[in-house]
Design an enzyme around this catalytic site. Structure first.
Site, short mmCIF file in Angstrom:
data_model
loop_
_atom_site.label_atom_id
_atom_site.label_comp_id
_atom_site.label_asym_id
_atom_site.label_seq_id
_atom_site.Cartn_x
_atom_site.Cartn_y
_atom_site.Cartn_z
N HIS A 98 0.85 -1.19 0.00
CA HIS A 98 0.00 0.00 0.00
C HIS A 98 0.88 1.24 0.00
O HIS A 98 1.82 1.34 0.79
CB HIS A 98 -0.90 0.02 1.24
CG HIS A 98 -1.67 1.29 1.39
ND1 HIS A 98 -2.38 1.84 0.36
CD2 HIS A 98 -1.82 2.13 2.45
CE1 HIS A 98 -2.95 2.97 0.78
NE2 HIS A 98 -2.62 3.16 2.03
N HIS A 100 0.76 5.82 -1.03
CA HIS A 100 0.05 7.02 -1.49
C HIS A 100 0.86 7.68 -2.60
O HIS A 100 0.93 8.91 -2.67
CB HIS A 100 -0.14 8.01 -0.35
CG HIS A 100 -0.94 7.50 0.81
ND1 HIS A 100 -0.90 8.09 2.05
CD2 HIS A 100 -1.82 6.48 0.91
CE1 HIS A 100 -1.71 7.42 2.88
NE2 HIS A 100 -2.28 6.45 2.21
N ASP A 123 2.16 -4.71 -20.71
CA ASP A 123 3.05 -5.76 -20.18
C ASP A 123 2.68 -6.14 -18.75
O ASP A 123 2.47 -7.32 -18.44
CB ASP A 123 4.50 -5.25 -20.14
CG ASP A 123 5.17 -5.19 -21.51
OD1 ASP A 123 4.59 -5.69 -22.49
OD2 ASP A 123 6.27 -4.61 -21.58
N HIS A 163 -7.68 8.02 -1.95
CA HIS A 163 -6.81 7.43 -0.95
C HIS A 163 -5.41 7.11 -1.47
O HIS A 163 -4.46 7.83 -1.15
CB HIS A 163 -7.51 6.18 -0.38
CG HIS A 163 -6.76 5.52 0.73
ND1 HIS A 163 -7.28 4.51 1.49
CD2 HIS A 163 -5.51 5.71 1.19
CE1 HIS A 163 -6.40 4.13 2.39
NE2 HIS A 163 -5.33 4.83 2.24
N TYR A 217 9.18 -13.07 -20.72
CA TYR A 217 10.13 -12.09 -20.18
C TYR A 217 10.88 -12.67 -19.00
O TYR A 217 10.34 -13.49 -18.25
CB TYR A 217 9.36 -10.84 -19.76
CG TYR A 217 10.21 -9.68 -19.32
CD1 TYR A 217 10.78 -8.81 -20.25
CD2 TYR A 217 10.44 -9.44 -17.96
CE1 TYR A 217 11.55 -7.74 -19.84
CE2 TYR A 217 11.21 -8.37 -17.55
CZ TYR A 217 11.76 -7.51 -18.50
OH TYR A 217 12.52 -6.45 -18.07
#
Lengths: 219, 219, 219, 219
Positions: A98, A100, A123, A163, A217
């Protein structure tokens, strides 16, 4: 002593938090990484602790309901119930991040998904990066919003309205990679849109790019 | 020798000035941190001294009228009377920070408060970040503008018109945190506004987020 | 061996080039600092040499016509004649800096001066930062444009049209400070203008701010 | 052991990948540099390996068809066939670079060339930086698009539509320089365009600047 359990995963988590800092995805203490340990536990950043003070022992071991195993230890991140919800409902997920990060959060504040106009987006995300609902911090609503929104997309990243960003991955490193790439493409598409309209990618091209990147890849 | 009085607080101030530099909130010597020592004194950066040259002994001990205790020592920051005014009128304040951080100052130059459209803003600022009046540097007018403007807000940060940012905190570290978060949200809301209009947060949600962050976040 | 003449000034020049890099004012080798040595000589960066390879001995000693004193040594910056022109026509100048710093150059490409809308601009520049003419690189025209444009302003910085920034100072460090502050205010005013119109500063306020900063600021 | 063949060129390649990182041109593993070894071979970054893990031995030696010489070693970058195509069709090229640097890619996403409005662009690129076609990653189409687009320009950089940047040079260092300068001017022209229209440079002035920079600049 909890720093002696799962030392490699704790080392990885400390290192990955440093990647968040070095990639400029977090300010002060706002952002966290967690790592699934086994079918019943995960490790997560402690609440409000400065990144440069994180040690192996400060990572908080929690059960999949989000409760710390050691009741007298450090408190886990206030996002712990969101992470727990994701692990309970997505058995394929080994890590959650998480942040910001600024450009991605700027899209989130407008409730606007990031359109897939770059090969790098095709991709990594296989399409747009979607926006999830506004949800209160501290409970399970954010986790629920993350799981429900990602269910309809190939993207491992979701913008939570007003958020910030949540990303998932098969490992904590893969989730951090998704967070880094999410901010990178959020920024590039933002810049492109500032002076006009980026050209869309064709859906079949997105499919081919996604398939190649996910399967051919790397080593 | 003044470097032997309050050595821990002086060490903290030197470290916090380095945080301003590492967070890219200051250019050259434009920005300063002060720390209240006791009911009659505070320590503040010397005027025009490069951040990398700051030592424990170079922090200037002043009385609450802003006058240096040692008349032959280094001159305090030219913002000293603004800091002093804040300490005299806000007994709850233990630290004050001033910067010209770019995104926040860009809002200040337009005389425009930063609207509360991010959960991170609700958490730290409890609403908008307000703009204070234009005031001359060097006297008490800036301090007066800071105190009067913040009286009507939960925000620990104020944008001084055409000038820059002042933040307050219970400790100098808390004031630096507010300065870092102020620039972070000033930037994210700026970016969001560049491509449209960010969605407002509901007032009751802001209250709940602020309450949780101020009371439940951290260790 | 020329590294043993003027070693302190050579050391200062090497350090100041590093400040340009750390302040992100230069890309690759595009930017240079010079320092007046005496009434007949100045030192300047060699042409096209990477900043991290600069040593005391690599700084090129030139006469005030811009010709290297040692004909077999390194070639001076291709801006050498511009620097020389400034030293010949401004006896008060002890240092000259040239960069293509991005925000300032963005104003220069539009042929638009930076309006004085920040106290930090009033402090350092005493008004707007003006734009000088387009001029070919390699000859004296740039130096002539710098001197003529700055004659009408208090600003130590000038934006050369479609090109970049030149700054002057009583010392090379003062000129570097002007280059750092020029980019800082170019960026902040740019950001402010992106979302509206910054408020102008009153002319008398600019005068008072400039006077205070030039005479009372610092130690 | 392949780390003992061409050790200087391998060292240079490792260093140049670090320049890409330090210049903030790449995120995670998205970007690569190759270097021609002789008429039949070139060295290139391995696919999906983190920049900080690159060693002399991890660079992959390929023939000019893009096939690794050692079949059991690391896989080359998924852009290997694009690099190979460039080497086969441009005998003057000694190095190729690919990035998704943000500002340049923002122009590429709009399919818009960067106009030559800065002396620094005239110097390095001799005119606009053109846009090449959209092409699938993994085959030769990108290499073909790079070669065909650059055939009509003096620029060593091309923006591939909805994708990113390819640059060429007589050496891998020259190609990296072009990549750094491409992002620098992409950013400055972007910023300038945000608040108005940059003035065009005269074609004859561009020619004179390009000629001087290519022939008289440097040691």
């Amino acid at each position: 002593m909890n720093e002696f359990e799962h030392p490699l995963l704790r080392r990885e988590l400390v290192d990955l938090h440093r990647v968040l800092v070095e990639s400029a995805l977090v300010a002060w203490t706002a952002g966290n990484v967690s790592a699934k340990v086994d079918d019943r536990h995960f490790l997560i950043k402690p609440s409000g602790v400065a990144y440069e003070k994180l040690t192996l022992g400060s990572m908080v071991l929690c059960d999949l309901d989000g409760h710390p195993v050691e009741p007298d230890g450090l408190k886990p991140s206030s996002d712990v119930f969101a992470h727990a919800y994701v692990y309970r409902h997505r058995a394929d997920v080994g890590g959650v991040v998480h942040t910001h990060s600024a450009y991605a959060t700027a899209w989130a504040a407008r409730n606007e998904p990031i359109p897939c106009v770059l090969t790098a987006m095709a991709d990594e995300f296989g399409g747009e990066i979607p926006v999830g609902p506004f949800a209160m911090i501290g409970g399970e609503d954010i986790g629920k919003g993350v799981v429900e929104t990602l269910a309809g997309h190939r993207s491992p990243a979701v913008l939570m309205r007003n958020h910030g960003v949540f990303t998932i991955g098969g490992s904590p490193r893969a989730a951090v990679k998704a967070a880094v790439m999410c901010e990178d493409v959020a920024r590039t598409v933002h810049l492109s849109r500032q002076l006009g309209e980026p050209l869309p990618l064709d859906g079949a091209d997105i499919d081919r790019l996604y398939d190649r990147y996910q399967n051919a890849y790397g080593q």
